[in-house]
Design a protein around this motif. Structure first.
Motif, mmCIF file in Angstrom:
data_model
loop_
_atom_site.group_PDB
_atom_site.id
_atom_site.type_symbol
_atom_site.label_atom_id
_atom_site.label_comp_id
_atom_site.label_asym_id
_atom_site.label_seq_id
_atom_site.Cartn_x
_atom_site.Cartn_y
_atom_site.Cartn_z
ATOM 1 N N ASP A 1 0.836 -1.199 0.000
ATOM 2 C CA ASP A 1 0.000 0.000 0.000
ATOM 3 C C ASP A 1 0.872 1.251 0.000
ATOM 4 N N PRO A 2 0.467 2.298 -0.751
ATOM 5 C CA PRO A 2 1.246 3.540 -0.783
ATOM 6 C C PRO A 2 1.256 4.223 0.581
ATOM 7 N N GLU A 3 2.335 4.938 0.881
ATOM 8 C CA GLU A 3 2.471 5.682 2.133
ATOM 9 C C GLU A 3 2.340 7.167 1.828
ATOM 10 N N LEU A 4 1.407 7.831 2.500
ATOM 11 C CA LEU A 4 1.174 9.260 2.296
ATOM 12 C C LEU A 4 1.591 10.013 3.538
ATOM 13 N N PHE A 5 2.314 11.112 3.343
ATOM 14 C CA PHE A 5 2.624 12.025 4.438
ATOM 15 C C PHE A 5 2.690 13.431 3.882
ATOM 16 N N PHE A 6 2.733 14.409 4.760
ATOM 17 C CA PHE A 6 2.769 15.807 4.358
ATOM 18 C C PHE A 6 4.087 16.413 4.802
ATOM 19 N N ALA A 7 4.767 17.097 3.876
ATOM 20 C CA ALA A 7 6.084 17.664 4.141
ATOM 21 C C ALA A 7 5.986 18.729 5.232
ATOM 22 N N LYS A 8 6.969 18.699 6.124
ATOM 23 C CA LYS A 8 7.007 19.704 7.195
ATOM 24 C C LYS A 8 7.256 21.068 6.593
ATOM 25 N N GLY A 9 6.581 22.060 7.127
ATOM 26 C CA GLY A 9 6.762 23.428 6.647
ATOM 27 C C GLY A 9 5.830 23.783 5.503
ATOM 28 N N THR A 10 5.904 23.051 4.394
ATOM 29 C CA THR A 10 5.095 23.387 3.222
ATOM 30 C C THR A 10 3.729 22.720 3.231
ATOM 31 N N GLY A 11 3.621 21.565 3.864
ATOM 32 C CA GLY A 11 2.358 20.833 3.895
ATOM 33 C C GLY A 11 2.042 20.111 2.599
ATOM 34 N N THR A 12 3.007 20.024 1.699
ATOM 35 C CA THR A 12 2.806 19.343 0.425
ATOM 36 C C THR A 12 2.629 17.842 0.637
ATOM 37 N N ALA A 13 1.636 17.268 -0.024
ATOM 38 C CA ALA A 13 1.404 15.829 0.057
ATOM 39 C C ALA A 13 2.505 15.088 -0.692
ATOM 40 N N VAL A 14 3.029 14.033 -0.064
ATOM 41 C CA VAL A 14 4.070 13.201 -0.662
ATOM 42 C C VAL A 14 3.640 11.749 -0.508
ATOM 43 N N CYS A 15 3.686 11.008 -1.603
ATOM 44 C CA CYS A 15 3.304 9.595 -1.579
ATOM 45 C C CYS A 15 4.478 8.757 -2.078
ATOM 46 N N ASN A 16 4.847 7.745 -1.289
ATOM 47 C CA ASN A 16 5.917 6.824 -1.652
ATOM 48 C C ASN A 16 5.344 5.426 -1.846
ATOM 49 N N PHE A 17 5.827 4.729 -2.868
ATOM 50 C CA PHE A 17 5.459 3.342 -3.087
ATOM 51 C C PHE A 17 6.486 2.702 -4.011
ATOM 52 N N LYS A 18 6.440 1.377 -4.106
ATOM 53 C CA LYS A 18 7.305 0.657 -5.032
ATOM 54 C C LYS A 18 6.441 -0.047 -6.066
ATOM 55 N N VAL A 19 6.967 -0.107 -7.279
ATOM 56 C CA VAL A 19 6.278 -0.754 -8.377
ATOM 57 C C VAL A 19 7.134 -1.926 -8.862
ATOM 58 N N ALA A 20 6.510 -3.087 -8.970
ATOM 59 C CA ALA A 20 7.176 -4.257 -9.544
ATOM 60 C C ALA A 20 6.950 -4.221 -11.049
ATOM 61 N N VAL A 21 8.051 -4.147 -11.799
ATOM 62 C CA VAL A 21 7.987 -4.056 -13.250
ATOM 63 C C VAL A 21 8.679 -5.282 -13.838
ATOM 64 N N ASN A 22 7.962 -6.039 -14.659
ATOM 65 C CA ASN A 22 8.544 -7.227 -15.284
ATOM 66 C C ASN A 22 9.660 -6.829 -16.229
ATOM 67 N N ARG A 23 10.710 -7.627 -16.228
ATOM 68 C CA ARG A 23 11.797 -7.406 -17.171
ATOM 69 C C ARG A 23 11.389 -7.953 -18.533
ATOM 70 N N ARG A 24 11.910 -7.345 -19.554
ATOM 71 C CA ARG A 24 11.563 -7.763 -20.912
ATOM 72 C C ARG A 24 12.157 -9.129 -21.229
ATOM 73 N N PHE A 25 13.394 -9.345 -20.839
ATOM 74 C CA PHE A 25 14.059 -10.619 -21.100
ATOM 75 C C PHE A 25 14.123 -11.403 -19.810
ATOM 76 N N LYS A 26 13.664 -12.650 -19.867
ATOM 77 C CA LYS A 26 13.603 -13.498 -18.687
ATOM 78 C C LYS A 26 14.663 -14.580 -18.777
ATOM 79 N N LYS A 27 15.073 -15.078 -17.622
ATOM 80 C CA LYS A 27 16.067 -16.148 -17.565
ATOM 81 C C LYS A 27 15.373 -17.490 -17.732
ATOM 82 N N PRO B 1 11.426 2.234 -6.645
ATOM 83 C CA PRO B 1 10.800 3.201 -5.734
ATOM 84 C C PRO B 1 10.283 4.414 -6.499
ATOM 85 N N ILE B 2 9.064 4.830 -6.140
ATOM 86 C CA ILE B 2 8.391 5.949 -6.802
ATOM 87 C C ILE B 2 8.004 6.972 -5.743
ATOM 88 N N VAL B 3 8.093 8.256 -6.083
ATOM 89 C CA VAL B 3 7.601 9.329 -5.219
ATOM 90 C C VAL B 3 6.720 10.246 -6.072
#
Length: 146
Positions: free
Chosen positions: A13-39, A49-51
């Protein structure tokens, strides 16, 4: 040019928090992306990691969950910092400026088309607009200047 386009599934699940001072919303999460070539037939993936910032961050945190499929575009950002052990550490992440919600891995959602946007009434209003299309008066092509 620094441009990244990815399609994958959220690893938790994504993690949401608000930056100190500015109050800007920031969301962090990771995405699993399949590789094109497989072993030799075995699937392989990268966990990236995505922000996301602002309104897009709030929407992502509210409507996405572990297993949700997402497409996104943005740029790669690298940074260095000193960790708790006073060692220099490196961080690479994608700063997304566009996030599109695709279908959810859990097909038991209440949305009729598989998109997990959190707004199921949107499809109903689109259908109502489509039904009233018979009231449109056609335009005479002779009046168009091109």
């Amino acid at each position: 040019m620094n441009k990244v386009v990815l399609v994958g599934r959220l690893t938790k699940d994504p993690e949401l928090f608000f930056a100190k001072g500015t109050g800007t919303a920031v969301c962090n999460f990771k995405v699993a992306v399949n590789r094109r070539f497989k072993k030799e037939g075995q699937p392989d993936a990268d966990f990236i990691p995505i922000v996301v910032f602002g309104k897009q961050a709030e929407a992502t945190a509210n409507y996405m969950k572990k297993g949700s499929q997402v497409s996104l575009s943005g740029n790669i950002q690298t940074s260095t910092y000193t960790n708790k052990s006073n060692e220099k550490a490196y961080k690479t992440e994608v700063v997304a400026d566009e996030v599109n919600f695709l279908d959810s891995k859990n097909k038991n959602d209440n949305s009729s088309n598989g998109n997990n946007t959190g707004n199921s009434s949107r499809n109903d209003s689109r259908n109502n607009d489509f039904e009233s299309a018979s009231d449109i008066t056609p335009i005479d092509d002779g009046d168009i200047p091109f």
